[in-house]
Design an enzyme around this catalytic site. Sequence first.
Site, PDB file in Angstrom:
ATOM      1  N   GLY A  12      32.424 130.598  41.501  1.00  0.00           N
ATOM      2  CA  GLY A  12      31.205 130.498  42.295  1.00  0.00           C
ATOM      3  C   GLY A  12      31.370 129.942  43.693  1.00  0.00           C
ATOM      4  N   SER A  13      32.506 130.162  44.335  1.00  0.00           N
ATOM      5  CA  SER A  13      32.651 129.656  45.716  1.00  0.00           C
ATOM      6  C   SER A  13      31.725 130.403  46.671  1.00  0.00           C
ATOM      7  CB  SER A  13      34.106 129.771  46.180  1.00  0.00           C
ATOM      8  OG  SER A  13      34.499 131.108  46.338  1.00  0.00           O
ATOM      9  N   ASN A  14      31.478 131.691  46.407  1.00  0.00           N
ATOM     10  CA  ASN A  14      30.498 132.418  47.237  1.00  0.00           C
ATOM     11  C   ASN A  14      29.092 131.905  46.967  1.00  0.00           C
ATOM     12  OD1 ASN A  14      31.555 134.776  48.959  1.00  0.00           O
ATOM     13  ND2 ASN A  14      32.780 134.909  47.113  1.00  0.00           N
ATOM     14  N   LEU A  91      31.278 140.457  37.778  1.00  0.00           N
ATOM     15  CA  LEU A  91      32.182 141.539  37.367  1.00  0.00           C
ATOM     16  C   LEU A  91      31.561 142.567  36.428  1.00  0.00           C
ATOM     17  CD1 LEU A  91      35.443 139.420  36.902  1.00  0.00           C
ATOM     18  CD2 LEU A  91      34.740 140.790  38.876  1.00  0.00           C
ATOM     19  N   LYS A  92      30.245 142.518  36.255  1.00  0.00           N
ATOM     20  CA  LYS A  92      29.596 143.502  35.378  1.00  0.00           C
ATOM     21  C   LYS A  92      28.784 144.500  36.207  1.00  0.00           C
ATOM     22  CE  LYS A  92      30.987 141.957  31.435  1.00  0.00           C
ATOM     23  NZ  LYS A  92      31.974 142.753  30.694  1.00  0.00           N
ATOM     24  N   HIS A 110      32.536 142.279  48.484  1.00  0.00           N
ATOM     25  CA  HIS A 110      33.814 142.824  48.008  1.00  0.00           C
ATOM     26  C   HIS A 110      34.930 142.297  48.926  1.00  0.00           C
ATOM     27  CE1 HIS A 110      36.440 145.593  45.886  1.00  0.00           C
ATOM     28  NE2 HIS A 110      36.962 145.918  47.057  1.00  0.00           N
ATOM     29  N   ASP A 151      30.951 149.357  44.225  1.00  0.00           N
ATOM     30  CA  ASP A 151      31.350 149.237  45.649  1.00  0.00           C
ATOM     31  C   ASP A 151      31.020 150.457  46.500  1.00  0.00           C
ATOM     32  OD1 ASP A 151      34.356 147.848  44.272  1.00  0.00           O
ATOM     33  OD2 ASP A 151      32.496 146.818  44.815  1.00  0.00           O
TER      34      ASP A 151
HETATM   35  C1  GRF Z   1      36.979 136.281  44.496  1.00  0.00           C
HETATM   36  O1  GRF Z   1      38.154 137.045  44.270  1.00  0.00           O
HETATM   37  C2  GRF Z   1      36.177 136.925  45.566  1.00  0.00           C
HETATM   38  O2  GRF Z   1      37.037 137.586  46.469  1.00  0.00           O
HETATM   39  C3  GRF Z   1      35.347 137.916  44.844  1.00  0.00           C
HETATM   40  O3  GRF Z   1      35.124 137.381  43.554  1.00  0.00           O
HETATM   41  C4  GRF Z   1      36.132 136.390  43.265  1.00  0.00           C
HETATM   42  C5  GRF Z   1      35.542 135.082  42.832  1.00  0.00           C
HETATM   43  O4  GRF Z   1      34.668 134.636  43.812  1.00  0.00           O
HETATM   44  N1  GRF Z   1      34.110 138.177  45.551  1.00  0.00           N
HETATM   45  P1  GRF Z   1      33.806 133.285  43.590  1.00  0.00           P
HETATM   46  O5  GRF Z   1      34.681 132.135  44.003  1.00  0.00           O
HETATM   47  O6  GRF Z   1      33.452 133.219  42.111  1.00  0.00           O
HETATM   48  O7  GRF Z   1      32.618 133.444  44.470  1.00  0.00           O
END
Ligand code: GRF
Length: 196
Positions: A12-14, A91-92, A110, A151
């Site tokens: 979840g960094s995004n 991822l789903k 992406h 995508d």
């Molecule tokens: C990372 O590889 C990012 O490039 C892609 O999803 C993966 C996990 O991202 N969007 P996050 O840290 O869970 O947001």
Amino acid sequence: MKKLAVLISGGGSNLQSIIDSTQSGILKNIACVSVVVSNKPDVFGLERAKQSNIRAVGLDYNSLGETEYNKQLFEIIKNENIDIICMAGYLKKLPEIIVQQYKKKILNIHPALLPKFGGKGMYGHFVHEAVVKAKEKKSGATVHFADENYDTGNIIIQKEIDISDTDCPVEVAKKVLKIEHEIYPLAIKKVIERNI
Ligand code: GRF
């Protein structure tokens, strides 16, 4: 104030970048994260939501199965009166009912310069390995409208970065992730302010 649902599958960094931008950045007073939903019950991204007092729902796709999982996901989004769905490391594939009812209101990020290096199976380290194998001098990130495929929706924002100084996929991933965190809030703001 637009209500966001952020869908995650991992760290979840995004998501964190989006939360931060709604609390003290470019999305302050424009949008708020109403709910975070994961397809796995025990990912750190859910902790990030809880730390910001945001409703965090960890559904278990593997035990619910696709139909029940998608039913519960749709119910959560509908009941929260969500304006924009942000897929962030999710991822789903989304079910048809959500794609149809939230046309042009679903965003995905992406970690490459779409349309290159996208599509089924192209996520996470697979993307960066393919970019390095192709000897690309540049990579980057793309925020696009999500549709029923992987995508393929219209691009909202894309930013590239020079990777000619490395041939290590992990290094490329680190550089690209920084770009992701920068452009996702910008893309959300663009969609809200231009109503595109
Ligand atoms: C990372 O590889 C990012 O490039 C892609 O999803 C993966 C996990 O991202 N969007 P996050 O840290 O869970 O947001």
